[in-house]
Design a protein around this motif. Structure first.
Motif, PDB file in Angstrom:
ATOM      1  N   PRO A  70       0.986  -1.182   0.008  1.00  0.00           N
ATOM      2  CA  PRO A  70       0.052   0.106  -0.037  1.00  0.00           C
ATOM      3  C   PRO A  70       0.791   1.377   0.124  1.00  0.00           C
ATOM      4  O   PRO A  70       0.379   2.311  -0.394  1.00  0.00           O
ATOM      5  N   GLN A  71       2.094   1.244   0.325  1.00  0.00           N
ATOM      6  CA  GLN A  71       2.954   2.363   0.219  1.00  0.00           C
ATOM      7  C   GLN A  71       3.600   2.661  -1.082  1.00  0.00           C
ATOM      8  O   GLN A  71       4.298   3.482  -1.609  1.00  0.00           O
ATOM      9  N   GLN A  79      -9.651   3.277 -12.105  1.00  0.00           N
ATOM     10  CA  GLN A  79      -9.548   2.278 -10.896  1.00  0.00           C
ATOM     11  C   GLN A  79      -8.936   2.730  -9.688  1.00  0.00           C
ATOM     12  O   GLN A  79      -9.333   2.325  -8.638  1.00  0.00           O
ATOM     13  N   ALA A  80      -7.943   3.408  -9.689  1.00  0.00           N
ATOM     14  CA  ALA A  80      -6.943   3.811  -8.776  1.00  0.00           C
ATOM     15  C   ALA A  80      -6.267   4.994  -8.817  1.00  0.00           C
ATOM     16  O   ALA A  80      -5.083   5.441  -9.020  1.00  0.00           O
ATOM     17  N   PRO A  81      -7.370   6.036  -8.511  1.00  0.00           N
ATOM     18  CA  PRO A  81      -6.799   7.421  -8.651  1.00  0.00           C
ATOM     19  C   PRO A  81      -5.870   8.073  -7.674  1.00  0.00           C
ATOM     20  O   PRO A  81      -5.254   8.988  -7.930  1.00  0.00           O
ATOM     21  N   GLU A 133      -9.108   3.344   1.544  1.00  0.00           N
ATOM     22  CA  GLU A 133      -8.988   3.686   2.757  1.00  0.00           C
ATOM     23  C   GLU A 133      -7.722   2.987   3.257  1.00  0.00           C
ATOM     24  O   GLU A 133      -6.987   3.697   4.071  1.00  0.00           O
ATOM     25  N   LYS A 134      -7.450   1.725   3.181  1.00  0.00           N
ATOM     26  CA  LYS A 134      -6.276   1.251   3.829  1.00  0.00           C
ATOM     27  C   LYS A 134      -5.004   1.814   3.297  1.00  0.00           C
ATOM     28  O   LYS A 134      -3.997   2.111   4.148  1.00  0.00           O
ATOM     29  N   ARG A 135      -4.948   2.283   1.914  1.00  0.00           N
ATOM     30  CA  ARG A 135      -3.888   3.017   1.414  1.00  0.00           C
ATOM     31  C   ARG A 135      -3.536   4.404   2.055  1.00  0.00           C
ATOM     32  O   ARG A 135      -2.491   4.967   2.440  1.00  0.00           O
ATOM     33  N   GLN A 136      -4.672   5.035   2.513  1.00  0.00           N
ATOM     34  CA  GLN A 136      -4.577   6.305   2.989  1.00  0.00           C
ATOM     35  C   GLN A 136      -4.209   6.249   4.307  1.00  0.00           C
ATOM     36  O   GLN A 136      -3.314   7.030   4.665  1.00  0.00           O
ATOM     37  N   ARG A 151      -0.349   5.781   4.469  1.00  0.00           N
ATOM     38  CA  ARG A 151       0.013   7.103   4.116  1.00  0.00           C
ATOM     39  C   ARG A 151       0.096   7.980   5.683  1.00  0.00           C
ATOM     40  O   ARG A 151       0.833   8.681   5.735  1.00  0.00           O
ATOM     41  N   SER A 152      -1.130   7.722   6.241  1.00  0.00           N
ATOM     42  CA  SER A 152      -1.011   8.688   7.413  1.00  0.00           C
ATOM     43  C   SER A 152       0.154   8.396   8.265  1.00  0.00           C
ATOM     44  O   SER A 152       0.543   9.260   8.768  1.00  0.00           O
ATOM     45  N   ASP A 153       0.128   6.666   8.445  1.00  0.00           N
ATOM     46  CA  ASP A 153       1.351   6.432   9.340  1.00  0.00           C
ATOM     47  C   ASP A 153       2.466   7.012   8.859  1.00  0.00           C
ATOM     48  O   ASP A 153       3.493   7.435   9.658  1.00  0.00           O
TER      49      ASP A 153
END
Ligand code: CLF
Ligand code: SF4
Length: 482
Positions: free
Chosen positions: A106-107, A136-138, A328-331, A334-336
């Protein structure tokens, strides 16, 4: 991720050696708006490359020019390591792969098209791939790397697809020099040999740069440094590209071996040494940002720069993998990362203040620069065992700054749990101009040999800049080591 500090233990070398003779080169500041555009692009931002991954999809087989450092049986040398064959994908396969990887890593923030041929010599495959992924993955940034010949024709389309990062490989701005690099150029259904073709390429590259600037698309320029051909010419290239709005200059070494089957490889043209590369990069620094963390990736690279996970995602494997893409998981990941980056920045700042406040820094009139070699698995930390390092990141340290200046590949010292004397000698030779090795752990045998060679050994697990500063304050400033 935590950045827990552990006690730094240093071992003193058995002999002193002279300074590295580094010259400190400051780089222009980056505006806040630009920072936001590059903050999760591992190539455009040096700090992002510790945390964010990129992937390439090999959808473009053809090229419209010939470079003397390329043999298209292999990957494109502009953006890849020659000698590594990649599987070609259709745009549909490439989009599926991107979604699979986006779920598993996800990173992974950027999808690039960088070979094995030229993306704009195969525009339909390139743009179709980008369209499918954007739909599909903006949240995946799109990135493309081209020789520039067809760029002026496609800037509008690139802009419309929201591709914000374009690399042009520009190795010369003087066609007489270009003649030694490009034997032919194929333009609008006609093949032009020699200087006639090079003039067209040069003109189109300059037009492409200006068109990107006018469209407000970030542009990086890659230049392959070829000793005896364009090394002295590189400051001119640097000036020409920055005058036309390029944001970042990636001067990278020619990779040239006879077994690659390239014109240069077969004719004994060598690549630059790390020192020669750094000298040219330093000459060009100060005027525009210089990229020094490029790993010359393959056209199907996956993972953090410097790590190669492409074998996990061969066509046979990824076509069987279900898509598990979650914005959501990717976000959340990213926050981490943003939190980790903030914690690292705080540590960096605290370390800088501590150095500046030390009595040695306050009384010292000179602040010599030294190089240190860092073993890291990423995350901006000294966190790797010396014996597991396949490369060392080199930092230049002085009283004011800790700056990344390059990376050097080495043979694995630990092979199956035991050290190899020959590879240790090679590693020491590769980093012999450094003052210290910073690693999570160094075994007793390599420690002894490193010290014999005049290198300090620093064992730590912490933010790279903090460890480097502490070493500098304790062992360079305090002992007036130089
Ligand atoms: Fe790929 Fe290139 Fe985009 Fe990066 S690579 S297309 S800008 S996402 Fe990066 Fe690799 Fe160096 Fe290229 S480390 S070879 S500079
Ligand atoms: Fe090879 Fe890339 Fe040059 Fe084309 S532009 S010849 S693919 S290195």
């Amino acid at each position: 991720m935590t950045t827990q500090h552990q006690t730094i233990t240093t071992a003193t070398p058995s002999k002193k050696s002279g300074g590295c003779g580094c010259t400190s080169t400051s780089e222009p500041a980056v505006s806040e708006s630009l920072k936001a555009r590059i903050e999760n692009h591992p190539c455009y931002s040096e700090s992002a490359h510790h945390h964010y991954a990129r992937m390439h999809v090999a959808v473009v087989p053809a090229c419209n020019i010939q470079c003397n450092f390329c043999n298209r049986k292999y990957d494109c040398a502009n953006e890849s390591r020659p000698g590594v064959v990649s599987e070609l994908l259709t745009p549909e396969e490439a989009a599926h792969k991107a979604l699979v990887v986006a779920g598993k890593i996800p990173q992974m923030s950027v999808l690039g098209i960088a070979g094995p041929g030229d993306p704009l010599a195969n525009p339909e495959k390139t743009f179709r791939t980008f369209e499918l992924v954007a739909k599909q993955a903006p949240d995946i940034k799109l990135c493309l790397s081209t020789n520039g010949l067809m760029l002026p024709d496609y800037v509008d389309r690139i802009k419309a697809l929201n591709v914000d990062h374009v690399t042009i490989t520009i190795n010369m701005v003087d066609p007489a020099i270009g003649e030694k690099i490009y034997p032919w150029v194929h333009y609008r259904r006609k093949r032009y040999r020699g200087i006639e073709g090079v003039k067209i390429l040069h003109q189109r590259q300059m037009e492409g740069l200006e068109a990107l600037r006018d469209a407000d698309i970030l542009c990086k320029v890659n230049s392959v440094l070829i000793p005896g051909i364009n090394d002295e010419h590189m400051p001119e290239v640097n000036q020409a590209v920055r005058d036309r709005g390029a944001f970042l200059h990636n001067i990278m070494p020619l990779i040239s071996k006879p077994e690659h089957g390239t014109y240069f490889g077969l004719n004994g043209q060598r690549g630059p040494t790390p020192k020669e590369l750094k000298t040219v990069q330093d000459k060009c620094a100060g005027h525009m940002k210089i990229m020094r963390h490029c790993r010359q990736c393959r056209a199907d690279a996956v993972g953090l720069l410097g790590e190669d996970r492409s074998a996990e995602f061969t066509k046979e494997k990824f076509m069987e993998m279900p898509v598990d893409y979650s914005a959501e998981k990717r976000q959340a990941v990213r926050s981490d990362i943003q939190q980790t980056e903030a914690a690292i920045a705080q540590k960096r700042e605290a370390a800088a203040k501590k150095t500046a406040a030390s009595p040695e820094a306050q009384s010292s009139t000179e602040s010599p620069s030294v190089l240190v070699a860092v073993a890291t698995k990423g995350g901006g930390l000294v966190n790797q065992h010396f014996g597991h390092a396949k490369e060392f990141m080199i930092y230049e340290v002085n009283g004011a700054d800790v700056k990344f200046v390059g990376h050097r590949k080495v043979a694995d010292y630990c092979q199956g749990g035991y050290g190899e004397a020959a590879s240790l000698a090679g590693i020491i030779d590769t980093i012999s101009d450094c003052k210290a090795v910073l690693a999570a752990k160094v075994g007793p045998c390599p420690q002894k040999e490193l010290q014999k060679a005049g290198l300090f050994v620093v064992e730590a697990y912490d933010v790279i800049e903090a460890v480097a500063r502490e070493f500098y304050t304790e062992h360079v400033l305090k002992t007036v080591y130089i």
